[in-house]
Design a protein around this motif. Structure first.
Motif, PDB file in Angstrom:
ATOM      1  N   ARG A   1     -17.065  23.576 -50.527  1.00  0.00           N
ATOM      2  CA  ARG A   1     -18.199  23.941 -49.691  1.00  0.00           C
ATOM      3  C   ARG A   1     -18.386  25.448 -49.664  1.00  0.00           C
ATOM      4  O   ARG A   1     -17.440  26.218 -49.941  1.00  0.00           O
ATOM      5  N   PRO A   2     -19.576  25.921 -49.316  1.00  0.00           N
ATOM      6  CA  PRO A   2     -19.773  27.354 -49.122  1.00  0.00           C
ATOM      7  C   PRO A   2     -18.789  27.900 -48.079  1.00  0.00           C
ATOM      8  O   PRO A   2     -18.466  27.223 -47.098  1.00  0.00           O
ATOM      9  N   THR A   3     -18.308  29.103 -48.288  1.00  0.00           N
ATOM     10  CA  THR A   3     -17.325  29.719 -47.398  1.00  0.00           C
ATOM     11  C   THR A   3     -17.902  30.975 -46.761  1.00  0.00           C
ATOM     12  O   THR A   3     -18.932  31.496 -47.191  1.00  0.00           O
ATOM     13  N   ILE A   4     -17.225  31.452 -45.728  1.00  0.00           N
ATOM     14  CA  ILE A   4     -17.647  32.685 -45.070  1.00  0.00           C
ATOM     15  C   ILE A   4     -17.229  33.872 -45.924  1.00  0.00           C
ATOM     16  O   ILE A   4     -16.051  34.027 -46.253  1.00  0.00           O
ATOM     17  N   GLN A   5     -18.188  34.692 -46.278  1.00  0.00           N
ATOM     18  CA  GLN A   5     -17.947  35.877 -47.089  1.00  0.00           C
ATOM     19  C   GLN A   5     -18.308  37.107 -46.266  1.00  0.00           C
ATOM     20  O   GLN A   5     -19.408  37.182 -45.705  1.00  0.00           O
TER      21      GLN A   5
END
Length: 405
Positions: free
Chosen positions: A385-389
């Protein structure tokens, strides 16, 4: 018991939703001692902060983009913000933006031409990371300079971090960017020039034109804010649709539903999940007084999953009855009973200038990919899944796709 360190952990970056739920349920106002800031995560609390620009100042941007680009309108809350917005915004909304839609189609088509006859491509590296930059370049009258701008913008964004080496590279990239657009600030009164740089350079506020620094800062902001956020929104939208292949099939068969998919992505998995504000007066939240100058982090990512506003909020629903679909709401309030707007573009005075352009790029670009590549699908499933960047983005780094059966 939730600890501030948890909000800076790898577990949070990989999957922030359990942390957001705990904040909303148990700590609607939470002090993060690591970053010395207060978190608000419930939908109506986040909306209230956005709506009150006098009490919650966007001057926080002076510590991020301002350090690199110089003064921009997003860090101002005064009349100067209104005046400058009236100069730079018109080309990005309404009828003027409609004239730019052929430009969006042209830029998207050119990118698709490069991979349409291959067996595979990367949605991010070969399309979503390129399209917004190419469109903005063309609007500024610098067609064909997208590759240069992408390199500089990447380094400028990395330069917003705390790492000294990255900051130095960001400064060098910004200097190169300014030098590159400097010739465009010459001969701005040529009546034949219709590019965006010439338009904002000719405009006046109280009889005075914007300074060269203000113009170059705004152009840099277009790339950093408009390019990065739209890039990530497109990829997040495709990732969400491919969680259930039937959803992607439904959108592919009814192209107008791409607009629904964009709205639901901005709610379910927005590219920007947090924004920060400074308090200009003492405020009280949940019995706790916050003094002047407190840093308040409002989490749109958490607010959009508030079950008191959105039913079954973790489900990606193309026909969601409690979300205002297909169009953004600057006020956040819908005239339709029981519907709320997403907060992904903010609210009120600092509502995102490029909201219509972002939607056009995401929707038109996605429609064109499917028209040209109807067999497109993820190469190895949807993957992670998309992650916090960084501090604010929720995104993927790559998204490989295949085009053959």
């Amino acid at each position: 018991m939730l600890d501030g360190q948890a909000l800076h952990s790898q577990d949070y970056r990989r999957n922030p939703e359990p942390f957001w739920a705990q904040l909303r349920n148990d700590h609607p106002l939470f002090y993060d001692h690591v970053a010395d800031q207060w978190w608000l995560t419930r939908y109506h609390d986040v909306a209230a902060v956005f709506a009150d620009h006098r009490t919650y100042s966007a001057a926080t941007y002076e510590q991020s983009t301002g350090r690199l680009l110089g003064p921009t309108l997003i860090s101002r809350d005064d009349q100067g913000h209104v005046d400058r917005r009236s100069i730079v915004a018109p080309d990005f909304v309404g009828k003027r933006l409609q004239r730019s839609l052929p430009l969006v189609r042209s830029c998207a088509t050119e990118l698709i031409d490069r991979f349409a006859h291959h067996d595979q491509f990367d949605l991010i590296l070969q399309f979503s990371a390129r399209l917004p930059v190419d469109v903005i370049s063309a609007m500024l009258g610098m067609d064909g300079d997208g590759d240069l701008f992408r390199q500089w913008v990447t380094e400028m964004i990395q330069g917003l971090a705390q790492d000294p080496a990255a900051r130095e590279r960001g400064k060098h990239a910004h200097a190169a960017f300014c030098a590159h657009i400097a010739p465009a600030l010459q001969n701005i009164d040529d009546p034949g020039r219709r590019d965006h740089i010439a338009k904002i350079a000719r405009a006046e506020v109280d009889g005075e034109r914007l300074s060269t620094d203000e113009i170059t800062a705004f152009c840099g902001l277009l790339f950093i804010a408009g390019g990065e956020t739209t890039d990530k929104a497109i990829a997040n939208m495709w990732w969400n649709l491919w969680q259930d292949p039937d959803l992607f099939t439904e959108v592919a068969q009814t192209p107008d539903l791409w607009n629904n998919a964009f709205s639901e992505t901005m709610r379910r998995m927005p590219a920007v999940v947090n924004e920060d504000r400074f308090t200009t007066a003492p405020v009280e939240w949940y019995g706790q007084e916050l003094p002047v100058g407190s840093r308040v982090r409002v989490s749109m990512g958490a607010a959009h999953l508030d079950p008191t506003v959105f039913h079954d909020p973790l489900t990606f629903d193309l026909h969601r009855s409690d979300l205002h679909l297909t169009k953004e709401l600057r006020s956040g309030s819908s005239t339709e009973p029981g519907r709320s707007g997403h907060l992904g573009f903010g609210l009120g005075k600092h509502f995102c200038i490029g909201y219509e352009l972002a939607r056009a790029e995401a929707v038109v670009g996605s429609q064109l990919i499917y028209e040209r590549c109807p067999l497109v699908r993820p190469a190895t499933g949807v993957g992670e899944r998309p992650t916090i960047q960084g501090n604010a983005f929720q995104a993927l780094s790559t998204f490989p796709m295949i085009l053959a059966p």
